[in-house]
Design a protein around this motif. Structure first.
Motif, PDB file in Angstrom:
ATOM      1  N   ALA A 174      -8.371  15.879  -5.246  1.00  0.00           N
ATOM      2  CA  ALA A 174      -7.293  16.505  -4.486  1.00  0.00           C
ATOM      3  C   ALA A 174      -7.551  16.386  -2.982  1.00  0.00           C
ATOM      4  CB  ALA A 174      -7.153  17.974  -4.887  1.00  0.00           C
ATOM      5  N   ARG A 175      -8.811  16.555  -2.568  1.00  0.00           N
ATOM      6  CA  ARG A 175      -9.144  16.412  -1.138  1.00  0.00           C
ATOM      7  C   ARG A 175      -8.844  14.997  -0.651  1.00  0.00           C
ATOM      8  NH1 ARG A 175     -13.616  19.508  -3.003  1.00  0.00           N
ATOM      9  NH2 ARG A 175     -13.639  21.618  -2.114  1.00  0.00           N
ATOM     10  N   VAL A 176      -9.188  14.019  -1.477  1.00  0.00           N
ATOM     11  CA  VAL A 176      -8.920  12.632  -1.085  1.00  0.00           C
ATOM     12  C   VAL A 176      -7.409  12.406  -0.986  1.00  0.00           C
ATOM     13  CG1 VAL A 176      -9.218  10.203  -1.696  1.00  0.00           C
ATOM     14  CG2 VAL A 176     -11.072  11.829  -2.125  1.00  0.00           C
ATOM     15  N   HIS A 177      -6.671  12.949  -1.946  1.00  0.00           N
ATOM     16  CA  HIS A 177      -5.205  12.814  -1.904  1.00  0.00           C
ATOM     17  C   HIS A 177      -4.633  13.439  -0.626  1.00  0.00           C
ATOM     18  CE1 HIS A 177      -4.386  10.899  -5.674  1.00  0.00           C
ATOM     19  NE2 HIS A 177      -4.878  11.870  -6.417  1.00  0.00           N
ATOM     20  N   ILE A 178      -5.142  14.610  -0.241  1.00  0.00           N
ATOM     21  CA  ILE A 178      -4.653  15.271   0.967  1.00  0.00           C
ATOM     22  C   ILE A 178      -4.948  14.417   2.197  1.00  0.00           C
ATOM     23  CG2 ILE A 178      -4.991  17.267   2.484  1.00  0.00           C
ATOM     24  CD1 ILE A 178      -5.386  18.965  -0.051  1.00  0.00           C
ATOM     25  N   SER A 179      -6.141  13.839   2.239  1.00  0.00           N
ATOM     26  CA  SER A 179      -6.496  12.993   3.388  1.00  0.00           C
ATOM     27  C   SER A 179      -5.597  11.780   3.486  1.00  0.00           C
ATOM     28  CB  SER A 179      -7.960  12.549   3.284  1.00  0.00           C
ATOM     29  OG  SER A 179      -8.135  11.594   2.236  1.00  0.00           O
ATOM     30  N   GLN A 180      -5.024  11.370   2.363  1.00  0.00           N
ATOM     31  CA  GLN A 180      -4.124  10.215   2.340  1.00  0.00           C
ATOM     32  C   GLN A 180      -2.651  10.634   2.347  1.00  0.00           C
ATOM     33  OE1 GLN A 180      -6.980   8.348   3.051  1.00  0.00           O
ATOM     34  NE2 GLN A 180      -5.544   6.803   2.357  1.00  0.00           N
ATOM     35  N   GLN A 181      -2.407  11.923   2.551  1.00  0.00           N
ATOM     36  CA  GLN A 181      -1.042  12.470   2.578  1.00  0.00           C
ATOM     37  C   GLN A 181      -0.324  12.284   1.238  1.00  0.00           C
ATOM     38  OE1 GLN A 181       0.551  14.278   5.218  1.00  0.00           O
ATOM     39  NE2 GLN A 181      -1.635  14.389   5.735  1.00  0.00           N
ATOM     40  N   GLU A 182      -1.100  12.226   0.160  1.00  0.00           N
ATOM     41  CA  GLU A 182      -0.522  12.151  -1.192  1.00  0.00           C
ATOM     42  C   GLU A 182      -0.478  13.570  -1.747  1.00  0.00           C
ATOM     43  OE1 GLU A 182      -2.535   7.728  -1.937  1.00  0.00           O
ATOM     44  OE2 GLU A 182      -3.362   9.510  -2.898  1.00  0.00           O
ATOM     45  N   LEU A 183       0.447  14.340  -1.217  1.00  0.00           N
ATOM     46  CA  LEU A 183       0.433  15.789  -1.415  1.00  0.00           C
ATOM     47  C   LEU A 183       0.830  16.190  -2.830  1.00  0.00           C
ATOM     48  CD1 LEU A 183       1.984  16.755   2.029  1.00  0.00           C
ATOM     49  CD2 LEU A 183      -0.436  16.602   1.383  1.00  0.00           C
ATOM     50  N   ALA A 184       1.805  15.523  -3.404  1.00  0.00           N
ATOM     51  CA  ALA A 184       2.210  15.867  -4.776  1.00  0.00           C
ATOM     52  C   ALA A 184       1.059  15.630  -5.746  1.00  0.00           C
ATOM     53  CB  ALA A 184       3.428  15.041  -5.182  1.00  0.00           C
ATOM     54  N   GLU A 185       0.339  14.531  -5.544  1.00  0.00           N
ATOM     55  CA  GLU A 185      -0.806  14.231  -6.400  1.00  0.00           C
ATOM     56  C   GLU A 185      -1.917  15.265  -6.210  1.00  0.00           C
ATOM     57  OE1 GLU A 185       0.757  12.174  -4.511  1.00  0.00           O
ATOM     58  OE2 GLU A 185       1.353  10.379  -5.647  1.00  0.00           O
ATOM     59  N   ALA A 186      -2.104  15.702  -4.965  1.00  0.00           N
ATOM     60  CA  ALA A 186      -3.116  16.720  -4.683  1.00  0.00           C
ATOM     61  C   ALA A 186      -2.777  18.033  -5.392  1.00  0.00           C
ATOM     62  CB  ALA A 186      -3.225  16.941  -3.180  1.00  0.00           C
ATOM     63  N   ILE A 187      -1.521  18.432  -5.334  1.00  0.00           N
ATOM     64  CA  ILE A 187      -1.096  19.670  -5.994  1.00  0.00           C
ATOM     65  C   ILE A 187      -1.305  19.570  -7.503  1.00  0.00           C
ATOM     66  CG2 ILE A 187       0.921  21.088  -6.537  1.00  0.00           C
ATOM     67  CD1 ILE A 187       1.928  20.449  -3.676  1.00  0.00           C
ATOM     68  N   ALA A 188      -1.004  18.405  -8.071  1.00  0.00           N
ATOM     69  CA  ALA A 188      -1.191  18.221  -9.516  1.00  0.00           C
ATOM     70  C   ALA A 188      -2.658  18.363  -9.899  1.00  0.00           C
ATOM     71  CB  ALA A 188      -0.658  16.850  -9.937  1.00  0.00           C
ATOM     72  N   ASP A 189      -3.557  17.826  -9.084  1.00  0.00           N
ATOM     73  CA  ASP A 189      -4.986  17.950  -9.376  1.00  0.00           C
ATOM     74  C   ASP A 189      -5.457  19.390  -9.234  1.00  0.00           C
ATOM     75  OD1 ASP A 189      -5.608  15.402 -10.187  1.00  0.00           O
ATOM     76  OD2 ASP A 189      -6.237  14.701  -8.215  1.00  0.00           O
ATOM     77  N   CYS A 190      -4.943  20.092  -8.247  1.00  0.00           N
ATOM     78  CA  CYS A 190      -5.297  21.516  -8.095  1.00  0.00           C
ATOM     79  C   CYS A 190      -4.795  22.335  -9.281  1.00  0.00           C
ATOM     80  CB  CYS A 190      -4.719  22.067  -6.796  1.00  0.00           C
ATOM     81  SG  CYS A 190      -5.480  21.401  -5.301  1.00  0.00           S
ATOM     82  N   ASP A 191      -3.620  22.000  -9.762  1.00  0.00           N
ATOM     83  CA  ASP A 191      -3.078  22.697 -10.943  1.00  0.00           C
ATOM     84  C   ASP A 191      -3.999  22.485 -12.149  1.00  0.00           C
ATOM     85  OD1 ASP A 191      -0.919  23.582  -9.500  1.00  0.00           O
ATOM     86  OD2 ASP A 191       0.457  22.023 -10.220  1.00  0.00           O
ATOM     87  N   ARG A 192      -4.482  21.256 -12.319  1.00  0.00           N
ATOM     88  CA  ARG A 192      -5.390  20.973 -13.449  1.00  0.00           C
ATOM     89  C   ARG A 192      -6.691  21.755 -13.307  1.00  0.00           C
ATOM     90  NH1 ARG A 192      -3.722  15.582 -12.074  1.00  0.00           N
ATOM     91  NH2 ARG A 192      -2.141  14.798 -13.523  1.00  0.00           N
ATOM     92  N   ALA A 193      -7.226  21.783 -12.090  1.00  0.00           N
ATOM     93  CA  ALA A 193      -8.475  22.514 -11.865  1.00  0.00           C
ATOM     94  C   ALA A 193      -8.286  24.005 -12.115  1.00  0.00           C
ATOM     95  CB  ALA A 193      -8.964  22.271 -10.433  1.00  0.00           C
ATOM     96  N   ALA A 194      -7.186  24.572 -11.639  1.00  0.00           N
ATOM     97  CA  ALA A 194      -6.926  26.003 -11.844  1.00  0.00           C
ATOM     98  C   ALA A 194      -6.705  26.320 -13.318  1.00  0.00           C
ATOM     99  CB  ALA A 194      -5.715  26.429 -11.016  1.00  0.00           C
ATOM    100  N   ALA A 195      -6.119  25.386 -14.052  1.00  0.00           N
ATOM    101  CA  ALA A 195      -5.915  25.599 -15.485  1.00  0.00           C
ATOM    102  C   ALA A 195      -7.248  25.625 -16.227  1.00  0.00           C
ATOM    103  CB  ALA A 195      -5.010  24.503 -16.051  1.00  0.00           C
ATOM    104  N   LEU A 196      -8.209  24.854 -15.739  1.00  0.00           N
ATOM    105  CA  LEU A 196      -9.528  24.830 -16.367  1.00  0.00           C
ATOM    106  C   LEU A 196     -10.362  26.051 -15.990  1.00  0.00           C
ATOM    107  CD1 LEU A 196     -10.363  21.043 -15.858  1.00  0.00           C
ATOM    108  CD2 LEU A 196      -9.958  22.180 -18.048  1.00  0.00           C
ATOM    109  N   ASP A 197     -10.120  26.592 -14.791  1.00  0.00           N
ATOM    110  CA  ASP A 197     -10.868  27.775 -14.334  1.00  0.00           C
ATOM    111  C   ASP A 197      -9.947  28.599 -13.430  1.00  0.00           C
ATOM    112  OD1 ASP A 197     -12.566  29.688 -13.397  1.00  0.00           O
ATOM    113  OD2 ASP A 197     -14.096  28.305 -12.650  1.00  0.00           O
ATOM    114  N   VAL A 198      -9.382  29.662 -13.975  1.00  0.00           N
ATOM    115  CA  VAL A 198      -8.390  30.453 -13.235  1.00  0.00           C
ATOM    116  C   VAL A 198      -9.028  31.218 -12.078  1.00  0.00           C
ATOM    117  CG1 VAL A 198      -6.860  30.702 -15.216  1.00  0.00           C
ATOM    118  CG2 VAL A 198      -8.676  32.390 -14.843  1.00  0.00           C
TER     119      VAL A 198
END
Length: 289
Positions: free
Chosen positions: A163-187
Motif C-alpha cells: 500500500a505504501r508503494v502504491h501511495i508513492s506511485q499515486q495508485e490510491l485505489a490500489e492502496a486502499i484495497a491493500d489496506c482493506d485486506r490488511a484490516a480484514a486480517l487484523d482489525v
C-alpha cells in the motif's frame, strides 16, 4: 562268417577323435547345453580371445566409474540441500544488518544470495523490497511484495508495505484495497487505518479520512497517527483540534521540528501570533542542530 563280414562293411566308420583344445583357450558357455539325438548333453566350448577379455574388463571398469560418479553426485546434492538453508539464513542476517545501517545495495546482494540458497524465503523478499523502496525502485519492490503475498496470503504486513508503494506511485485505489485486506486480517492493526486515511485524504476526502486517523489513534496514539490526524484537522480548518494533536506529538518527541512548524501554522490561523512565533523559533533552532 560271410554275414558277419557284410555287417562290418555296412556299419559306418566311427568319427575321428578331434583334438580337445586347452582349457586356457576356451570358456564353457553358460548357454543351455546342446542335446544329442541319444539324449546326451554336450557342452559348447566358446573360445575367448585376449581382445574380448580386455573389452569386458574395460566395460566393467567403466560401469564402476559411472556408479562412483553417481554416488558422488547424490552425496553432493544431499550435502548441498542440508547446508544451503543454513547459508541462506546467514546471508539473510547479513542483509538485515546492512539494511539497518542504510547500506541498501549491499543488503540487496545479501538478500539475493539468501533467496538463491533458500527459494521461497519470504522474509528475504520482504526486506529486499524495503531496500528497493529506499533506492526508489518501486517496480522491483512491488515484485518482491507480490511474491511475499503469494507465499503468505494471511500476513497483513506485505499488504501494508505494498500500500505504501502504491501511495508513492499515486495508485490510491490500489492502496486502499491493500489496506482493506490488511484490516480484514487484523482489525486492530492501526497502520492499516493510517495508510488508508492517507490515501483517502490524497484523493481529496479529508473529512472521510479523519475517521481512519481517529481509529488509528484509538488503537495506538503514537507520533505518526497523531500527526496525520492533526494535519487532517488543520486541512479542515479545525485548528484547536490540530493544535491538541501536534502538542501530543511534541510531548512524545520534544525535538520534532516538524510538529512545531505545524502547530505554529494553526496558532497563526487562530490569531495567536505569539505562540506561533515561539514555535517557529523553536523549530528553526532544532533544525539548526
Amino acid at each position: 562268417m560271410a554275414n558277419q563280414d557284410e555287417i562290418r562293411r555296412e556299419s559306418p566308420p566311427e568319427p575321428a577323435t578331434e583334438l580337445q583344445p586347452k582349457l586356457s583357450d576356451v570358456q564353457i558357455s553358460r548357454r543351455r547345453p546342446a542335446q544329442s539325438e541319444e539324449g546326451d548333453l554336450n557342452w559348447v566350448l566358446v573360445p575367448v580371445s585376449a581382445t574380448d577379455h580386455a573389452r569386458r574388463k574395460r566395460r566393467f571398469v567403466m560401469m564402476l566409474g559411472i556408479l562412483a560418479l553417481a554416488v558422488l553426485l547424490i552425496t553432493g546434492y544431499i550435502y548441498k540441500r542440508s547446508v544451503d538453508p543454513i547459508r541462506g539464513l546467514e546471508a539473510f542476517d547479513v542483509g538485515e544488518r546492512l539494511l539497518k545501517t542504510a547500506r541498501y545495495q549491499q543488503a540487496i546482494v545479501s538478500f539475493d544470495r539468501a533467496i538463491s540458497l533458500r527459494p521461497g524465503f519470504a522474509d528475504a523478499h520482504l526486506l529486499r523490497s524495503k531496500a528497493y523502496v529506499a533506492l526508489a525502485k518501486p517496480a522491483l519492490a512491488m515484485a518482491d511484495l507480490n511474491i511475499v503475498i503469494g507465499l503468505r496470503p494471511d500476513d497483513p504486513q506485505p499488504y501494508l508495505d505494498r500500500a505504501r508503494v502504491h501511495i508513492s506511485q499515486q495508485e490510491l485505489a490500489e492502496a486502499i484495497a491493500d489496506c482493506d485486506r490488511a484490516a480484514a486480517l487484523d482489525v486492530k492493526l492501526d497502520r492499516a487505518y493510517n495508510l488508508r486515511g492517507v490515501a483517502v485524504r490524497t484523493m481529496g476526502q479529508p473529512r472521510k479520512s479523519l475517521e481512519d486517523f481517529t481509529r488509528a489513534v484509538e488503537l495506538r496514539p503514537d507520533m505518526d497517527n497523531l500527526y496525520q490526524r492533526g494535519s487532517t484537522y488543520q486541512e479542515l480548518g479545525e485548528h484547536e483540534f490540530a493544535i491538541a494533536d501536534f502538542s501530543r506529538v511534541i510531548s512524545f518527541s520534544p525535538t520534532s521540528s516538524q510538529a512545531y512548524f505545524a502547530r505554529a501554522k494553526s496558532y497563526r490561523a487562530i490569531g495567536d501570533n505569539a505562540s506561533a512565533e515561539r514555535d517557529h523559533s523553536t523549530a528553526r533552532m532544532l533544525d539548526s542542530h
